[in-house]
Design a protein around this motif. Structure first.
Motif, short mmCIF file in Angstrom:
data_model
loop_
_atom_site.label_atom_id
_atom_site.label_comp_id
_atom_site.label_asym_id
_atom_site.label_seq_id
_atom_site.Cartn_x
_atom_site.Cartn_y
_atom_site.Cartn_z
N SER A 105 -11.31 -17.05 4.65
CA SER A 105 -10.49 -17.08 3.43
C SER A 105 -9.83 -18.44 3.25
O SER A 105 -9.72 -18.95 2.13
CB SER A 105 -9.44 -15.97 3.46
OG SER A 105 -10.05 -14.70 3.42
N PRO A 138 -10.58 -13.01 -1.69
CA PRO A 138 -10.71 -13.64 -0.37
C PRO A 138 -11.94 -13.10 0.35
O PRO A 138 -12.67 -12.27 -0.19
CB PRO A 138 -9.43 -13.17 0.34
CG PRO A 138 -9.20 -11.81 -0.24
CD PRO A 138 -9.64 -11.89 -1.69
N GLU A 143 -2.69 -22.27 10.57
CA GLU A 143 -3.12 -22.06 9.20
C GLU A 143 -2.15 -22.71 8.20
O GLU A 143 -2.56 -23.14 7.12
CB GLU A 143 -3.27 -20.57 8.90
CG GLU A 143 -2.06 -19.73 9.17
CD GLU A 143 -2.08 -19.09 10.56
OE1 GLU A 143 -1.71 -17.91 10.66
OE2 GLU A 143 -2.46 -19.76 11.53
N TYR A 160 -5.78 -6.18 10.81
CA TYR A 160 -5.10 -6.80 9.67
C TYR A 160 -4.02 -7.76 10.15
O TYR A 160 -3.88 -8.87 9.61
CB TYR A 160 -4.49 -5.69 8.80
CG TYR A 160 -4.07 -6.13 7.42
CD1 TYR A 160 -4.99 -6.62 6.50
CD2 TYR A 160 -2.74 -6.02 7.02
CE1 TYR A 160 -4.61 -6.99 5.22
CE2 TYR A 160 -2.34 -6.40 5.73
CZ TYR A 160 -3.28 -6.88 4.85
OH TYR A 160 -2.90 -7.26 3.59
N ILE A 167 -4.60 -13.93 1.39
CA ILE A 167 -5.01 -13.97 2.80
C ILE A 167 -4.22 -12.91 3.55
O ILE A 167 -2.99 -12.95 3.52
CB ILE A 167 -4.75 -15.36 3.43
CG1 ILE A 167 -5.46 -16.46 2.64
CG2 ILE A 167 -5.19 -15.39 4.89
CD1 ILE A 167 -5.09 -17.86 3.08
N PRO A 168 -4.86 -11.95 4.21
CA PRO A 168 -6.31 -11.73 4.33
C PRO A 168 -6.85 -10.72 3.33
O PRO A 168 -7.92 -10.15 3.53
CB PRO A 168 -6.42 -11.17 5.75
CG PRO A 168 -5.19 -10.35 5.91
CD PRO A 168 -4.11 -11.07 5.13
N ASP A 178 -10.64 -11.57 6.90
CA ASP A 178 -11.17 -12.73 7.63
C ASP A 178 -10.34 -13.95 7.23
O ASP A 178 -10.61 -14.61 6.24
CB ASP A 178 -12.65 -12.94 7.30
CG ASP A 178 -13.31 -13.99 8.20
OD1 ASP A 178 -12.61 -14.91 8.66
OD2 ASP A 178 -14.53 -13.87 8.42
N LYS A 179 -9.32 -14.25 8.05
CA LYS A 179 -8.40 -15.33 7.73
C LYS A 179 -9.10 -16.68 7.68
O LYS A 179 -8.89 -17.46 6.74
CB LYS A 179 -7.26 -15.35 8.76
CG LYS A 179 -6.28 -16.50 8.59
CD LYS A 179 -5.06 -16.32 9.48
CE LYS A 179 -5.38 -16.23 10.94
NZ LYS A 179 -4.17 -16.08 11.78
N ASN A 204 -5.41 -11.08 11.38
CA ASN A 204 -5.89 -11.96 10.32
C ASN A 204 -4.81 -12.34 9.32
O ASN A 204 -5.11 -12.96 8.30
CB ASN A 204 -7.07 -11.29 9.60
CG ASN A 204 -8.35 -11.40 10.39
OD1 ASN A 204 -9.00 -12.44 10.39
ND2 ASN A 204 -8.70 -10.34 11.10
N SER A 205 -3.56 -11.99 9.63
CA SER A 205 -2.44 -12.38 8.79
C SER A 205 -1.93 -13.77 9.19
O SER A 205 -2.34 -14.33 10.20
CB SER A 205 -1.33 -11.33 8.87
OG SER A 205 -1.78 -10.10 8.32
#
Length: 306
Positions: A20, A12, A84, A73, A46-47, A16-17, A76-77
């Motif tokens: 990714s 990924p 998402e 973290y 991801i991530p 960085d969601k 960006n989850s």
């Protein structure tokens, strides 16, 4: 029914969601045009699987820097209620492809994170989620434990899907929970790149008389954000060498293992092979010996219909 499946051994855009997710679409677009109806991505794609990071923890002590890293973290989850998920549903639909993707999932009420596997159908969207019931070793610092409701299986147009994440696959009763629902395509995203992992996947295929799709990342130290590389001085440049592979219900490796590079491995499988090989061995049928053994997974749901 012949079915082309693919395992995406890639990396990924770490921590960085958004980037990714865009990379997921690029990869799905590429491999769906090559005929893959099912694409599997690695554990916490991801991530990113945070190999080598301590999040500032030692026994009895945590650091402010570690808390800041955890917060980044977390941000960006993936939230099951977030945009998402809609984006991933659109990808599955747009490219007419089933997706199984490893993510770090956040619970925005409790604040906990889970190592999760999301199942997407091109016609029904998000089918459901499996959350790791026992994070391994220091993973327990960042990931919470799930319960029996997470031992999910899905009846779809391409077969019955289910599986476990990484070292959950060493838990015999967790495997039995999957077998008890008649899993046909057993999916095992992982971060374990040891050669011994191959033997585990072959054993599961033989034991469950199912196809096993084991997908890992290829990841190098230089792929981490620059500000975190200094924390990985003891790690080799190739942090995770991969080892993705596809195994038949007879335990034969039919694709892979792929090591030391990014790529995709594919195979055309036929679900009839699952049925044919139950002649020899059926772990929940004529080899079950229900007069001696009893099995129950507390809270395990019924198979979810697509």
């Amino acid at each position: 029914m012949d079915l082309k499946v693919g395992l995406v051994q890639d990396s990924p855009v770490f921590f960085d969601k958004s980037a990714s997710l865009k990379k997921v679409e690029e990869l799905v677009k590429k491999y769906s045009t090559e005929g893959c109806r099912l694409l599997v991505f690695p554990e916490s794609f991801i991530p990113g699987y945070p190999r080598g990071l301590t999040f500032g923890t030692t026994i009895g002590k945590r650091s402010e820097e570690g808390r800041n890293m955890f917060s980044e973290y977390y941000d960006n989850s993936v939230s099951i209620k977030g945009k998402e998920i809609r984006y991933l549903e659109e990808i599955a639909s747009k490219y007419n492809t089933y997706l199984v993707i490893g993510v770090t999932e956040k619970n925005e009420v409790s604040g906990s994170l889970y190592c999760s596997m999301l199942y997407f159908s091109p016609k029904s969207g998000l089918l459901g989620t499996h959350r790791k019931i026992k994070p391994t070793g220091a993973e327990r610092v960042i990931w919470a434990e799930a319960d029996g409701e997470s031992l999910t299986t899905f009846q779809t147009d391409i077969g019955k899907l289910g599986g476990l994440i990484c070292w959950e696959n060493y838990m015999p009763l967790a495997r039995m929970a999957m077998y008890s629902k008649g899993v046909e395509i057993y999916i095992a995203p992982t971060a374990d790149a040891r050669e011994e992992w191959t033997s585990t996947m072959q054993h599961i295929a033989l034991e469950g008389r199912c196809f096993v799709l084991a997908c890992n990342q290829f990841f190098t130290k230089s792929m981490y954000p620059e500000k975190y590389r200094q924390l990985l001085s003891d790690e080799p440049e190739i942090v995770c060498k991969g080892g993705s592979l596809i195994v038949s219900p007879t335990g034969k490796i039919i694709a892979g293992p792929l090591y030391d590079k990014a790529g995709v491995i594919t195979a055309t499988i036929n679900i009839k092979e699952v049925q044919r090989n139950k002649l020899d061995f059926d772990v929940i049928g004529h080899y079950a010996r229900n007069d001696i053994f009893q099995f129950k997974a507390n809270g395990q749901p019924d198979t979810i219909q697509e």
